[in-house]
Design a protein around this motif. Structure first.
Motif, short mmCIF file in Angstrom:
data_model
loop_
_atom_site.label_atom_id
_atom_site.label_comp_id
_atom_site.label_asym_id
_atom_site.label_seq_id
_atom_site.Cartn_x
_atom_site.Cartn_y
_atom_site.Cartn_z
N GLU A 154 -21.70 -30.37 3.79
CA GLU A 154 -20.57 -29.71 3.56
C GLU A 154 -20.34 -28.67 4.97
O GLU A 154 -19.08 -28.63 5.34
N THR A 195 -14.46 -27.92 0.29
CA THR A 195 -15.85 -27.66 0.05
C THR A 195 -16.04 -26.13 0.00
O THR A 195 -15.10 -25.46 0.45
N GLY A 212 -16.96 -29.54 -4.36
CA GLY A 212 -16.14 -28.53 -4.36
C GLY A 212 -14.90 -28.78 -5.15
O GLY A 212 -15.06 -28.88 -6.52
#
Length: 240
Positions: free
Chosen positions: A107, A172, A219
């Motif tokens: 991420e 994300t 996400g």
């Protein structure tokens, strides 16, 4: 974005490429400095993820040096197990746009790449955004769907604006925390999940076509296209 990943650790390269593809980007990988330099100099890339410690007589900083000497100014994110302050400073002064130490979170890598590319290609100013029948007017701060006005709180408005600007892309938690909440760390709360839930209730609840999709382990994606849930953390076997 089109991203070149120069990484000799196959598992790391596979995970990075898979994460990029899930996020809606193109990714090509190679595992040595010679091939990486050739691809970097001749390909049309938006960003490069470059491992510093590569096998052979040439390392990642040699590739970076060749790139900068050739006048290529595309963003380069250096990955390295060399985590001391001196090594990070050395990498940045050698021409890297960012320096991420191993081990790292996917991420965070995606968020850093997003920032680098956004700086290189800032979005053109626009006062209106539209996805399917959802419209957002930045000047009037007005949101409508199928002509129906949707009342949003200021944070919900910013969240929706960010999702619409990244239409069809996986966004994300790290990207949302940095861009919408202006956090440069994870506060370890469910604030994003709560706000997404509230926004989804207002945007999707009374309509047949959902626009806000959850991507498991990754996400969220705002898209008019309905696609199966995808995981950022589980790359398919054999794909790099």
């Amino acid at each position: 974005m089109r991203c070149l990943v120069i990484e000799d650790e196959q598992e790391s390269a596979r995970y990075i490429c898979h994460a990029l593809r899930v996020a809606g980007h193109e990714a090509v990988s190679c595992d040595n400095a010679v091939e990486g330099e050739l691809l970097a100099l001749t390909g049309d890339w938006d960003a490069i993820v470059l491992d510093r410690l590569l096998p052979g007589s040439r390392d990642g900083l040699d590739v970076l040096d060749s790139l900068r000497r050739a006048g290529r100014q595309l963003p380069v994110l250096v990955l390295s197990a060399l985590a001391s302050t001196d090594e990070r400073v050395h990498g940045l002064r050698a021409g890297a746009d960012d320096y991420l130490t191993k081990p790292f979170a996917l991420e965070e890598l995606l968020a850093r790449l997003d920032v680098l590319v956004r700086r290189q290609h800032p979005p053109r100013a626009t006062s209106q955004l539209q996805v399917a029948d959802l419209q957002l007017d930045l000047r009037s701060q007005r949101v409508t769907r199928a002509g129906q006005v949707i009342a949003l709180q200021p944070r919900e408005f910013r969240l929706l604006e960010y999702l619409m600007r990244h239409e069809d892309q996986v966004v994300t938690r790290a990207m949302l925390l940095e861009s919408v909440w202006e956090y440069h760390f994870d506060p370890q709360t469910n604030v994003i999940d709560v706000q997404i839930s509230r926004l989804r209730n207002k945007i999707d609840r009374d309509f047949d076509q959902p626009l806000i999709h959850t991507v498991r382990g990754a996400g969220y994606r705002l898209s008019a296209l309905t696609s199966p849930e995808t995981s950022l953390l589980e790359p398919p076997d054999g794909k790099t």
